[in-house]
Write a protein that holds these residues in place. Structure first.
Motif, PDB file in Angstrom:
ATOM      1  N   MET A  59       0.835  -1.196   0.000  1.00  0.00           N
ATOM      2  CA  MET A  59       0.000   0.000   0.000  1.00  0.00           C
ATOM      3  C   MET A  59       0.874   1.251   0.000  1.00  0.00           C
ATOM      4  O   MET A  59       1.988   1.249   0.517  1.00  0.00           O
ATOM      5  CB  MET A  59      -0.920  -0.001   1.226  1.00  0.00           C
ATOM      6  N   VAL A  60       0.355   2.311  -0.575  1.00  0.00           N
ATOM      7  CA  VAL A  60       1.066   3.594  -0.581  1.00  0.00           C
ATOM      8  C   VAL A  60       0.856   4.272   0.778  1.00  0.00           C
ATOM      9  O   VAL A  60      -0.283   4.453   1.219  1.00  0.00           O
ATOM     10  CB  VAL A  60       0.543   4.507  -1.705  1.00  0.00           C
ATOM     11  N   TYR A  61       1.963   4.642   1.418  1.00  0.00           N
ATOM     12  CA  TYR A  61       1.837   5.299   2.724  1.00  0.00           C
ATOM     13  C   TYR A  61       2.865   6.410   2.859  1.00  0.00           C
ATOM     14  O   TYR A  61       3.961   6.355   2.311  1.00  0.00           O
ATOM     15  CB  TYR A  61       1.982   4.286   3.865  1.00  0.00           C
ATOM     16  N   ILE A  62       2.490   7.441   3.605  1.00  0.00           N
ATOM     17  CA  ILE A  62       3.322   8.625   3.802  1.00  0.00           C
ATOM     18  C   ILE A  62       4.290   8.400   4.959  1.00  0.00           C
ATOM     19  O   ILE A  62       3.910   7.878   6.005  1.00  0.00           O
ATOM     20  CB  ILE A  62       2.444   9.862   4.088  1.00  0.00           C
ATOM     21  N   GLY A  63       5.525   8.803   4.763  1.00  0.00           N
ATOM     22  CA  GLY A  63       6.472   8.799   5.868  1.00  0.00           C
ATOM     23  C   GLY A  63       7.412   7.611   5.888  1.00  0.00           C
ATOM     24  O   GLY A  63       7.616   6.922   4.890  1.00  0.00           O
ATOM     25  N   ALA A  64       7.979   7.375   7.084  1.00  0.00           N
ATOM     26  CA  ALA A  64       9.072   6.417   7.259  1.00  0.00           C
ATOM     27  C   ALA A  64       8.631   4.975   7.076  1.00  0.00           C
ATOM     28  O   ALA A  64       7.512   4.594   7.449  1.00  0.00           O
ATOM     29  CB  ALA A  64       9.685   6.599   8.646  1.00  0.00           C
ATOM     30  N   ASP A  65       9.547   4.162   6.517  1.00  0.00           N
ATOM     31  CA  ASP A  65       9.286   2.729   6.422  1.00  0.00           C
ATOM     32  C   ASP A  65       9.639   2.055   7.750  1.00  0.00           C
ATOM     33  O   ASP A  65      10.021   2.708   8.729  1.00  0.00           O
ATOM     34  CB  ASP A  65      10.037   2.113   5.246  1.00  0.00           C
ATOM     35  N   THR A  66       9.506   0.738   7.789  1.00  0.00           N
ATOM     36  CA  THR A  66       9.713  -0.008   9.031  1.00  0.00           C
ATOM     37  C   THR A  66      11.117   0.215   9.593  1.00  0.00           C
ATOM     38  O   THR A  66      11.291   0.497  10.788  1.00  0.00           O
ATOM     39  CB  THR A  66       9.480  -1.509   8.786  1.00  0.00           C
ATOM     40  N   TYR A  67      12.118   0.100   8.741  1.00  0.00           N
ATOM     41  CA  TYR A  67      13.508   0.258   9.187  1.00  0.00           C
ATOM     42  C   TYR A  67      13.741   1.639   9.789  1.00  0.00           C
ATOM     43  O   TYR A  67      14.284   1.780  10.885  1.00  0.00           O
ATOM     44  CB  TYR A  67      14.448   0.039   8.001  1.00  0.00           C
ATOM     45  N   THR A  68      13.322   2.672   9.067  1.00  0.00           N
ATOM     46  CA  THR A  68      13.566   4.040   9.529  1.00  0.00           C
ATOM     47  C   THR A  68      12.794   4.336  10.805  1.00  0.00           C
ATOM     48  O   THR A  68      13.287   5.039  11.703  1.00  0.00           O
ATOM     49  CB  THR A  68      13.209   5.044   8.417  1.00  0.00           C
ATOM     50  N   ASN A  69      11.571   3.806  10.927  1.00  0.00           N
ATOM     51  CA  ASN A  69      10.811   3.969  12.166  1.00  0.00           C
ATOM     52  C   ASN A  69      11.580   3.413  13.354  1.00  0.00           C
ATOM     53  O   ASN A  69      11.671   4.050  14.410  1.00  0.00           O
ATOM     54  CB  ASN A  69       9.457   3.251  12.050  1.00  0.00           C
ATOM     55  N   ILE A  70      12.121   2.224  13.206  1.00  0.00           N
ATOM     56  CA  ILE A  70      12.819   1.565  14.314  1.00  0.00           C
ATOM     57  C   ILE A  70      14.117   2.291  14.650  1.00  0.00           C
ATOM     58  O   ILE A  70      14.427   2.538  15.820  1.00  0.00           O
ATOM     59  CB  ILE A  70      13.078   0.089  13.982  1.00  0.00           C
ATOM     60  N   VAL A  71      14.881   2.664  13.623  1.00  0.00           N
ATOM     61  CA  VAL A  71      16.152   3.365  13.859  1.00  0.00           C
ATOM     62  C   VAL A  71      15.930   4.702  14.558  1.00  0.00           C
ATOM     63  O   VAL A  71      16.620   5.041  15.525  1.00  0.00           O
ATOM     64  CB  VAL A  71      16.905   3.572  12.528  1.00  0.00           C
ATOM     65  N   CYS A  72      14.957   5.468  14.086  1.00  0.00           N
ATOM     66  CA  CYS A  72      14.734   6.802  14.651  1.00  0.00           C
ATOM     67  C   CYS A  72      14.115   6.744  16.044  1.00  0.00           C
ATOM     68  O   CYS A  72      14.333   7.645  16.863  1.00  0.00           O
ATOM     69  CB  CYS A  72      13.845   7.621  13.724  1.00  0.00           C
ATOM     70  N   CYS A  73      13.355   5.699  16.311  1.00  0.00           N
ATOM     71  CA  CYS A  73      12.737   5.556  17.633  1.00  0.00           C
ATOM     72  C   CYS A  73      13.762   5.137  18.684  1.00  0.00           C
ATOM     73  O   CYS A  73      13.554   5.327  19.879  1.00  0.00           O
ATOM     74  CB  CYS A  73      11.605   4.531  17.552  1.00  0.00           C
ATOM     75  N   ASP A  74      14.878   4.585  18.248  1.00  0.00           N
ATOM     76  CA  ASP A  74      15.925   4.100  19.144  1.00  0.00           C
ATOM     77  C   ASP A  74      17.075   5.114  19.147  1.00  0.00           C
ATOM     78  O   ASP A  74      17.813   5.232  18.172  1.00  0.00           O
ATOM     79  CB  ASP A  74      16.418   2.736  18.651  1.00  0.00           C
ATOM     80  N   LYS A 233      13.616   5.790   2.861  1.00  0.00           N
ATOM     81  CA  LYS A 233      12.196   6.166   2.940  1.00  0.00           C
ATOM     82  C   LYS A 233      11.893   6.764   4.313  1.00  0.00           C
ATOM     83  O   LYS A 233      11.565   6.061   5.272  1.00  0.00           O
ATOM     84  CB  LYS A 233      11.263   4.989   2.671  1.00  0.00           C
ATOM     85  N   VAL A 234      12.021   8.058   4.372  1.00  0.00           N
ATOM     86  CA  VAL A 234      11.628   8.802   5.580  1.00  0.00           C
ATOM     87  C   VAL A 234      10.627   9.894   5.181  1.00  0.00           C
ATOM     88  O   VAL A 234       9.646  10.123   5.856  1.00  0.00           O
ATOM     89  CB  VAL A 234      12.861   9.372   6.320  1.00  0.00           C
ATOM     90  N   LEU A 288       3.829  10.492  -3.273  1.00  0.00           N
ATOM     91  CA  LEU A 288       3.429   9.913  -4.553  1.00  0.00           C
ATOM     92  C   LEU A 288       4.553   9.986  -5.582  1.00  0.00           C
ATOM     93  O   LEU A 288       4.737   9.060  -6.372  1.00  0.00           O
ATOM     94  CB  LEU A 288       2.181  10.630  -5.073  1.00  0.00           C
ATOM     95  N   GLU A 289       5.303  11.071  -5.548  1.00  0.00           N
ATOM     96  CA  GLU A 289       6.431  11.202  -6.485  1.00  0.00           C
ATOM     97  C   GLU A 289       7.465  10.115  -6.227  1.00  0.00           C
ATOM     98  O   GLU A 289       7.966   9.488  -7.164  1.00  0.00           O
ATOM     99  CB  GLU A 289       7.068  12.580  -6.347  1.00  0.00           C
ATOM    100  N   ARG A 290       7.790   9.886  -4.955  1.00  0.00           N
ATOM    101  CA  ARG A 290       8.766   8.840  -4.627  1.00  0.00           C
ATOM    102  C   ARG A 290       8.233   7.465  -5.031  1.00  0.00           C
ATOM    103  O   ARG A 290       8.956   6.656  -5.608  1.00  0.00           O
ATOM    104  CB  ARG A 290       9.085   8.844  -3.133  1.00  0.00           C
ATOM    105  N   TYR A 291       6.956   7.219  -4.726  1.00  0.00           N
ATOM    106  CA  TYR A 291       6.360   5.915  -5.036  1.00  0.00           C
ATOM    107  C   TYR A 291       6.381   5.674  -6.550  1.00  0.00           C
ATOM    108  O   TYR A 291       6.760   4.578  -7.000  1.00  0.00           O
ATOM    109  CB  TYR A 291       4.925   5.852  -4.524  1.00  0.00           C
ATOM    110  N   ASN A 292       5.999   6.660  -7.337  1.00  0.00           N
ATOM    111  CA  ASN A 292       5.973   6.497  -8.795  1.00  0.00           C
ATOM    112  C   ASN A 292       7.380   6.320  -9.355  1.00  0.00           C
ATOM    113  O   ASN A 292       7.570   5.620 -10.357  1.00  0.00           O
ATOM    114  CB  ASN A 292       5.289   7.718  -9.446  1.00  0.00           C
ATOM    115  N   ASN A 293       8.372   6.947  -8.718  1.00  0.00           N
ATOM    116  CA  ASN A 293       9.750   6.772  -9.138  1.00  0.00           C
ATOM    117  C   ASN A 293      10.254   5.365  -8.841  1.00  0.00           C
ATOM    118  O   ASN A 293      10.984   4.772  -9.630  1.00  0.00           O
ATOM    119  CB  ASN A 293      10.637   7.805  -8.459  1.00  0.00           C
TER     120      ASN A 293
END
Length: 297
Positions: A59-74, A233-234, A288-293
């Motif tokens: 699915m198309v979603y805005i913001g950080a992916d799983t990896y970036t979420n975990i890294v930034c939260c830690d 993906k952030v 959307l621009e990143r996703y289409n790229n």
């Protein structure tokens, strides 16, 4: 405010208050844009859950992916990523158990004690700032935080200087817009030379914001943009830290920054001439621009 803003941009906005409700209705959102702004549950992976679901379902979603979420939260992992981008962070040690003794010989006072996974300065009061050698107090405060929050505790050198938040929207090397604000106390010009931005400060709104972009050198922006690119993906982020002798020290990577119009993220862009809805539109268009790229077919 966020939902109201999206309702002005889209014909239909659906809000779910927990992942289970989202999962139960996920089939009806296969062609929608998802905004995974959910911070629930007592888990170090809490902010990555919705992104993980979206990735699994393609699915198309805005913001950080799983990896970036975990890294930034830690905050411990965040320090490692910052070092890769040649951004300074305060020297520190990590405590992951109840302690009776501690070796602080390679750290310089003042010292700040803080939790690893929390945001919004949860667990941080002025009592966490230790100006003179007092091992008994440090051990007590470290154990107290460890028991209350059940997570590793960081003890790091306190950095004096101007407290700055840099906000960025873009993807990869494509920086769409960036801005910065300086935090300050109307009652004390040198507040952040001797105080930490505490939970009480945020609760009672005692700290104000003013433009700070002019304070950030090109050398510092180059490093920050490199960090943004490292995270991949952030898409949007607020980077918090201090300026000391014109060197930026990073404290926190706020990939889940508050999207309140009065918060530091949007305020930085208001100084660049953007209003609230324009920033929301930019977040969507950028996603959307990143996703289409990434998915040209």
């Amino acid at each position: 405010n966020l939902v109201d803003g999206f309702e002005k941009l889209f014909k239909k906005v659906v809000l779910y208050d927990n992942p289970q409700n989202f999962l139960e209705n996920i089939k009806s959102h296969k062609n929608d844009i998802i905004f995974p702004y959910w911070h629930g549950e007592k888990s170090r992976n809490k902010q990555a859950l919705i992104a993980s679901i979206c990735e699994r379902e393609k699915m198309v979603y805005i913001g950080a992916d799983t990896y970036t979420n975990i890294v930034c939260c830690d905050k411990i992992l965040s320090k490692d990523i910052c070092r890769l981008a040649k951004i300074k962070t305060p020297k520190h040690i990590v405590v992951n158990k109840i302690i009776k003794e501690i070796d602080l010989s390679f750290l310089r006072y003042p010292l700040l004690i803080k939790p690893t996974y929390e945001g919004t300065s949860i667990g941080i009061t002025q009592d966490n700032l230790i100006f003179e050698e007092d091992k008994e107090r440090i051990i007590h405060k470290t154990n107290e935080l460890f028991e209350n929050l059940n997570q590793p505790i960081i003890i790091e050198e306190f950095i004096k200087g101007k407290e700055i938040s840099i906000s960025i929207i873009g993807w990869g090397n494509n920086i769409k817009i960036w801005g910065a604000v300086e935090r300050y106390s109307p009652l004390d010009d040198h507040y952040f030379d001797k105080k930490v931005h505490s939970f009480e400060d945020k609760l009672f709104n005692t700290i104000k914001l003013k433009t700070g972009k002019h304070l950030i050198s090109k050398d510092n922006t180059d490093k920050l943009f490199n960090l943004f690119n490292w995270l991949d993906k952030v898409e949007y982020i607020r980077i918090d830290g201090k300026l000391n002798n014109n060197e930026f020290y990073c404290f926190e990577l706020s990939h889940d920054t508050t999207l309140n119009p009065a918060g530091a993220f949007f305020t930085a862009f208001s100084y660049e001439g953007y209003n609230y809805l324009e920033v929301l539109e930019l977040l969507i268009d950028n996603c959307l621009e990143r996703y289409n790229n990434q998915h040209p077919n």
